[in-house]
Write a protein that holds these residues in place. Sequence first.
Motif, PDB file in Angstrom:
ATOM      1  N   VAL A  15      45.299  39.018  36.976  1.00 29.99           N
ATOM      2  CA  VAL A  15      45.066  39.321  38.391  1.00 29.99           C
ATOM      3  C   VAL A  15      44.754  38.007  39.103  1.00 29.99           C
ATOM      4  O   VAL A  15      43.742  37.362  38.809  1.00 29.99           O
ATOM      5  N   THR A  16      45.619  37.601  40.020  1.00 29.30           N
ATOM      6  CA  THR A  16      45.434  36.336  40.726  1.00 29.30           C
ATOM      7  C   THR A  16      45.557  36.551  42.229  1.00 29.30           C
ATOM      8  O   THR A  16      46.254  37.464  42.690  1.00 29.30           O
ATOM      9  N   VAL A  17      44.882  35.680  42.976  1.00 29.04           N
ATOM     10  CA  VAL A  17      44.876  35.760  44.440  1.00 29.04           C
ATOM     11  C   VAL A  17      45.182  34.378  44.997  1.00 29.04           C
ATOM     12  O   VAL A  17      44.666  33.369  44.485  1.00 29.04           O
ATOM     13  N   ALA A  18      46.013  34.321  46.035  1.00 29.96           N
ATOM     14  CA  ALA A  18      46.339  33.056  46.693  1.00 29.96           C
ATOM     15  C   ALA A  18      46.266  33.253  48.207  1.00 29.96           C
ATOM     16  O   ALA A  18      46.650  34.300  48.734  1.00 29.96           O
ATOM     17  N   SER A  19      45.763  32.239  48.895  1.00 24.75           N
ATOM     18  CA  SER A  19      45.669  32.246  50.348  1.00 24.75           C
ATOM     19  C   SER A  19      46.291  30.964  50.886  1.00 24.75           C
ATOM     20  O   SER A  19      45.957  29.870  50.424  1.00 24.75           O
ATOM     21  N   ASP A  20      47.214  31.107  51.837  1.00 28.50           N
ATOM     22  CA  ASP A  20      47.923  29.949  52.397  1.00 28.50           C
ATOM     23  C   ASP A  20      48.594  29.128  51.303  1.00 28.50           C
ATOM     24  O   ASP A  20      48.645  27.889  51.366  1.00 28.50           O
ATOM     25  N   GLY A  21      49.087  29.815  50.275  1.00 30.22           N
ATOM     26  CA  GLY A  21      49.789  29.136  49.205  1.00 30.22           C
ATOM     27  C   GLY A  21      48.905  28.452  48.187  1.00 30.22           C
ATOM     28  O   GLY A  21      49.410  27.832  47.247  1.00 30.22           O
ATOM     29  N   ARG A  22      47.582  28.551  48.347  1.00 29.57           N
ATOM     30  CA  ARG A  22      46.660  27.912  47.414  1.00 29.57           C
ATOM     31  C   ARG A  22      45.920  28.977  46.610  1.00 29.57           C
ATOM     32  O   ARG A  22      45.427  29.958  47.182  1.00 29.57           O
ATOM     33  N   PRO A  23      45.802  28.784  45.305  1.00 28.53           N
ATOM     34  CA  PRO A  23      45.115  29.791  44.487  1.00 28.53           C
ATOM     35  C   PRO A  23      43.633  29.847  44.790  1.00 28.53           C
ATOM     36  O   PRO A  23      42.998  28.833  45.091  1.00 28.53           O
ATOM     37  N   CYS A  24      43.081  31.047  44.717  1.00 30.84           N
ATOM     38  CA  CYS A  24      41.655  31.258  44.894  1.00 30.84           C
ATOM     39  C   CYS A  24      41.000  31.361  43.515  1.00 30.84           C
ATOM     40  O   CYS A  24      41.618  31.800  42.555  1.00 30.84           O
ATOM     41  N   THR A  25      39.744  30.949  43.444  1.00 27.84           N
ATOM     42  CA  THR A  25      39.027  30.915  42.168  1.00 27.84           C
ATOM     43  C   THR A  25      38.310  32.232  41.932  1.00 27.84           C
ATOM     44  O   THR A  25      37.522  32.683  42.771  1.00 27.84           O
ATOM     45  N   GLY A  26      38.584  32.859  40.782  1.00 29.90           N
ATOM     46  CA  GLY A  26      38.026  34.174  40.488  1.00 29.90           C
ATOM     47  C   GLY A  26      36.845  34.120  39.537  1.00 29.90           C
ATOM     48  O   GLY A  26      36.805  33.289  38.631  1.00 29.90           O
ATOM     49  N   VAL A  27      35.905  35.021  39.768  1.00 35.53           N
ATOM     50  CA  VAL A  27      34.756  35.195  38.885  1.00 35.53           C
ATOM     51  C   VAL A  27      34.597  36.689  38.621  1.00 35.53           C
ATOM     52  O   VAL A  27      34.499  37.485  39.567  1.00 35.53           O
ATOM     53  N   VAL A  28      34.580  37.075  37.347  1.00 34.70           N
ATOM     54  CA  VAL A  28      34.454  38.482  36.974  1.00 34.70           C
ATOM     55  C   VAL A  28      32.972  38.855  36.902  1.00 34.70           C
ATOM     56  O   VAL A  28      32.183  38.169  36.246  1.00 34.70           O
ATOM     57  N   THR A  29      32.613  39.941  37.586  1.00 36.17           N
ATOM     58  CA  THR A  29      31.258  40.476  37.482  1.00 36.17           C
ATOM     59  C   THR A  29      31.168  41.343  36.233  1.00 36.17           C
ATOM     60  O   THR A  29      31.962  42.277  36.085  1.00 36.17           O
ATOM     61  N   PRO A  30      30.236  41.064  35.326  1.00 37.77           N
ATOM     62  CA  PRO A  30      30.118  41.903  34.128  1.00 37.77           C
ATOM     63  C   PRO A  30      29.949  43.373  34.514  1.00 37.77           C
ATOM     64  O   PRO A  30      29.012  43.716  35.230  1.00 37.77           O
ATOM     65  N   PRO A  31      30.870  44.239  34.088  1.00 34.91           N
ATOM     66  CA  PRO A  31      30.826  45.641  34.544  1.00 34.91           C
ATOM     67  C   PRO A  31      29.689  46.429  33.907  1.00 34.91           C
ATOM     68  O   PRO A  31      29.394  46.269  32.720  1.00 34.91           O
ATOM     69  N   ASP A  32      29.046  47.273  34.741  1.00 37.49           N
ATOM     70  CA  ASP A  32      28.009  48.171  34.227  1.00 37.49           C
ATOM     71  C   ASP A  32      28.617  49.394  33.556  1.00 37.49           C
ATOM     72  O   ASP A  32      28.057  49.930  32.599  1.00 37.49           O
ATOM     73  N   ASP A  33      29.772  49.855  34.066  1.00 38.69           N
ATOM     74  CA  ASP A  33      30.423  51.050  33.537  1.00 38.69           C
ATOM     75  C   ASP A  33      31.928  50.847  33.641  1.00 38.69           C
ATOM     76  O   ASP A  33      32.564  51.328  34.580  1.00 38.69           O
ATOM     77  N   LEU A  34      32.492  50.126  32.692  1.00 34.60           N
ATOM     78  CA  LEU A  34      33.903  49.767  32.754  1.00 34.60           C
ATOM     79  C   LEU A  34      34.803  50.992  32.749  1.00 34.60           C
ATOM     80  O   LEU A  34      35.817  51.034  33.452  1.00 34.60           O
ATOM     81  N   ALA A  35      34.453  52.012  31.972  1.00 34.70           N
ATOM     82  CA  ALA A  35      35.320  53.185  31.832  1.00 34.70           C
ATOM     83  C   ALA A  35      35.485  53.933  33.144  1.00 34.70           C
ATOM     84  O   ALA A  35      36.581  54.396  33.469  1.00 34.70           O
ATOM     85  N   TRP A  36      34.414  54.058  33.928  1.00 31.51           N
ATOM     86  CA  TRP A  36      34.467  54.925  35.108  1.00 31.51           C
ATOM     87  C   TRP A  36      34.409  54.162  36.423  1.00 31.51           C
ATOM     88  O   TRP A  36      34.923  54.645  37.429  1.00 31.51           O
TER      89      TRP A  36
END
Length: 230
Positions: free
Chosen positions: A107-128
């Motif tokens: 999963v990647t995001v770009a704005s104005d042709g430049r990539p944005c830096t992603g940080v995943v939040t540790p999920p409390d309830d990944l299943a739901w």
Amino acid sequence: MPFRGLANGLACAAAFAVVALGAPAPAAAHPFGDPQTVAITSDPARPDVVRVNWKVGGLDDLTVLGVSLGLLPRERVLLDGAVFYQDSDAAALGPSPQFAAYLLEQVTVASDGRPCTGVVTPPDDLAWAGASIDYTCSGPVSVVSVAVGTLTDLDPAYRTLATGPGGARAIYTADASVHEWTLGAGGDARLGRSAALQIAAVAGGLLSAAVAVLLVLRHRRRRAAIPLTT
């Protein structure tokens, strides 16, 4: 109905088993259940941040993903494709660095042709509740390009239903893995450009198929109405 039979036939033709080559081996995928989803939103307090929430469709897909990442034992997926999901599977994936790295790769995001830096939040309830990723861009975000390839690396038949501001919709597939989303002023009033084009293409394809069926039926009726001569 003819269209239902055609759709079922295409679905069956698209299904295949993932062959194990080496370790950890990808498990057999189950792409024809509930689709995975992503929700794309902006952060009113941080105009340079885009948030993507990813949620799995079927809980057995978490098991398949966990096996492919080497986080779950391979015997949890049988040779015939049967998957044995356990409640502990989501807990094994959620906090793992392998899962976070997988999300940031797929999963990647770009704005104005430049990539944005992603940080995943540790999920409390990944299943739901799924997992959230915050992408920080180089400046305030108006239009962003979001690519989603989760699970299609295991089986290209997987689909992802995406939502954005103001009820915007798109469908991510292996062949259409990138869509544009308008998050700034005026974004709530319209669909993302690529989403609108995709919906129009689907509608046009269905119309063309319907016309073709009607022409075939009319041709057959005309042939049946012609009297035989000797």
